[in-house]
Scaffold this motif. Structure first.
Motif, PDB file in Angstrom:
ATOM      1  N   ALA A   1      -1.974  -2.288   6.651  1.00  0.00           N
ATOM      2  CA  ALA A   1      -1.409  -0.950   6.429  1.00  0.00           C
ATOM      3  C   ALA A   1       0.055  -1.060   6.012  1.00  0.00           C
ATOM      4  O   ALA A   1       0.503  -0.387   5.076  1.00  0.00           O
ATOM      5  CB  ALA A   1      -1.550  -0.089   7.676  1.00  0.00           C
ATOM      6  N   GLY A   2       0.811  -1.919   6.712  1.00  0.00           N
ATOM      7  CA  GLY A   2       2.213  -2.127   6.338  1.00  0.00           C
ATOM      8  C   GLY A   2       2.345  -2.716   4.954  1.00  0.00           C
ATOM      9  O   GLY A   2       3.159  -2.271   4.142  1.00  0.00           O
ATOM     10  N   PHE A   3       1.532  -3.714   4.656  1.00  0.00           N
ATOM     11  CA  PHE A   3       1.559  -4.352   3.342  1.00  0.00           C
ATOM     12  C   PHE A   3       1.241  -3.353   2.232  1.00  0.00           C
ATOM     13  O   PHE A   3       1.948  -3.268   1.228  1.00  0.00           O
ATOM     14  CB  PHE A   3       0.568  -5.521   3.314  1.00  0.00           C
ATOM     15  CG  PHE A   3       0.452  -6.171   1.971  1.00  0.00           C
ATOM     16  CD1 PHE A   3       1.461  -6.986   1.494  1.00  0.00           C
ATOM     17  CD2 PHE A   3      -0.665  -5.956   1.180  1.00  0.00           C
ATOM     18  CE1 PHE A   3       1.347  -7.591   0.245  1.00  0.00           C
ATOM     19  CE2 PHE A   3      -0.776  -6.549  -0.072  1.00  0.00           C
ATOM     20  CZ  PHE A   3       0.235  -7.369  -0.539  1.00  0.00           C
ATOM     21  N   ALA A   4       0.178  -2.584   2.427  1.00  0.00           N
ATOM     22  CA  ALA A   4      -0.232  -1.609   1.412  1.00  0.00           C
ATOM     23  C   ALA A   4       0.840  -0.534   1.219  1.00  0.00           C
ATOM     24  O   ALA A   4       1.120  -0.122   0.091  1.00  0.00           O
ATOM     25  CB  ALA A   4      -1.558  -0.964   1.803  1.00  0.00           C
ATOM     26  N   ALA A   5       1.462  -0.096   2.308  1.00  0.00           N
ATOM     27  CA  ALA A   5       2.494   0.934   2.210  1.00  0.00           C
ATOM     28  C   ALA A   5       3.710   0.432   1.438  1.00  0.00           C
ATOM     29  O   ALA A   5       4.295   1.166   0.640  1.00  0.00           O
ATOM     30  CB  ALA A   5       2.902   1.402   3.606  1.00  0.00           C
ATOM     31  N   VAL A   6       4.084  -0.820   1.651  1.00  0.00           N
ATOM     32  CA  VAL A   6       5.208  -1.389   0.897  1.00  0.00           C
ATOM     33  C   VAL A   6       4.835  -1.520  -0.579  1.00  0.00           C
ATOM     34  O   VAL A   6       5.629  -1.189  -1.461  1.00  0.00           O
ATOM     35  CB  VAL A   6       5.645  -2.748   1.493  1.00  0.00           C
ATOM     36  CG1 VAL A   6       6.578  -3.489   0.551  1.00  0.00           C
ATOM     37  CG2 VAL A   6       6.317  -2.535   2.837  1.00  0.00           C
ATOM     38  N   GLN A   7       3.637  -1.989  -0.849  1.00  0.00           N
ATOM     39  CA  GLN A   7       3.205  -2.158  -2.238  1.00  0.00           C
ATOM     40  C   GLN A   7       3.137  -0.817  -2.966  1.00  0.00           C
ATOM     41  O   GLN A   7       3.390  -0.749  -4.171  1.00  0.00           O
ATOM     42  CB  GLN A   7       1.842  -2.850  -2.298  1.00  0.00           C
ATOM     43  CG  GLN A   7       1.874  -4.277  -1.806  1.00  0.00           C
ATOM     44  CD  GLN A   7       2.885  -5.127  -2.562  1.00  0.00           C
ATOM     45  OE1 GLN A   7       2.891  -5.169  -3.788  1.00  0.00           O
ATOM     46  NE2 GLN A   7       3.761  -5.798  -1.833  1.00  0.00           N
ATOM     47  N   ALA A   8       2.817   0.253  -2.247  1.00  0.00           N
ATOM     48  CA  ALA A   8       2.726   1.586  -2.845  1.00  0.00           C
ATOM     49  C   ALA A   8       4.073   2.315  -2.831  1.00  0.00           C
ATOM     50  O   ALA A   8       4.143   3.500  -3.153  1.00  0.00           O
ATOM     51  CB  ALA A   8       1.681   2.412  -2.103  1.00  0.00           C
ATOM     52  N   ASN A   9       5.142   1.616  -2.445  1.00  0.00           N
ATOM     53  CA  ASN A   9       6.486   2.200  -2.340  1.00  0.00           C
ATOM     54  C   ASN A   9       6.542   3.386  -1.385  1.00  0.00           C
ATOM     55  O   ASN A   9       7.329   4.307  -1.579  1.00  0.00           O
ATOM     56  CB  ASN A   9       7.015   2.604  -3.718  1.00  0.00           C
ATOM     57  CG  ASN A   9       7.329   1.402  -4.567  1.00  0.00           C
ATOM     58  OD1 ASN A   9       7.867   0.411  -4.078  1.00  0.00           O
ATOM     59  ND2 ASN A   9       6.970   1.473  -5.829  1.00  0.00           N
ATOM     60  N   ARG A  10       5.730   3.373  -0.373  1.00  0.00           N
ATOM     61  CA  ARG A  10       5.753   4.422   0.646  1.00  0.00           C
ATOM     62  C   ARG A  10       6.536   3.987   1.880  1.00  0.00           C
ATOM     63  O   ARG A  10       6.776   4.777   2.776  1.00  0.00           O
ATOM     64  CB  ARG A  10       4.336   4.803   1.051  1.00  0.00           C
ATOM     65  CG  ARG A  10       3.514   5.369  -0.068  1.00  0.00           C
ATOM     66  CD  ARG A  10       2.665   6.476   0.485  1.00  0.00           C
ATOM     67  NE  ARG A  10       1.879   7.123  -0.544  1.00  0.00           N
ATOM     68  CZ  ARG A  10       2.202   8.276  -1.088  1.00  0.00           C
ATOM     69  NH1 ARG A  10       3.309   8.878  -0.750  1.00  0.00           N
ATOM     70  NH2 ARG A  10       1.424   8.823  -1.984  1.00  0.00           N
TER      71      ARG A  10
END
Length: 109
Positions: A18-27
């Motif tokens: 979840a953290g990884f995906a949020a960083v990748q999505a600039n969230r």
């Protein structure tokens, strides 16, 4: 009934992902508390399970990931008052003060 260690593994993995995906999505920023907590908790849970299961490669990966996450949070706390956009609190002991208390002054940098 599901094996509790499997549930913990899935939850731990979901936290890290979840953290990884949020960083990748600039969230989310990798320096945000929420990102650091997701990584620290998720990787710590996975590291403990790897240790209990004697999965040494997985323990190395998740153990280092957890240590870096906790270390990053420690640094974030330690650098709150070092002038990186936060107020610093300086304690000065002034000789000759009648009450012997320290003065506290806040300086913005």
């Amino acid at each position: 009934m599901a094996d509790p260690s499997q549930i913990i593994q899935v939850v731990g993995a979901l936290l890290v992902l979840a953290g990884f995906a949020a960083v990748q999505a600039n969230r989310m920023s990798p320096t945000q508390w929420s990102y650091l907590w997701l990584n620290a908790l998720g990787s710590s849970a996975l590291a403990v399970l790897a240790w209990l299961g004697r999965d040494w490669g997985f323990l190395l990966l998740e153990g280092v990931w957890a240590l870096v996450s906790w270390w990053s949070m420690g640094r974030k706390v330690a650098h709150r008052g070092d002038g990186r956009g936060h107020a610093t609190v300086q304690e000065d002991t002034t000789e000759g003060q009648a009450d012997g208390h320290r003065e506290r002054s806040v300086h913005r940098q």
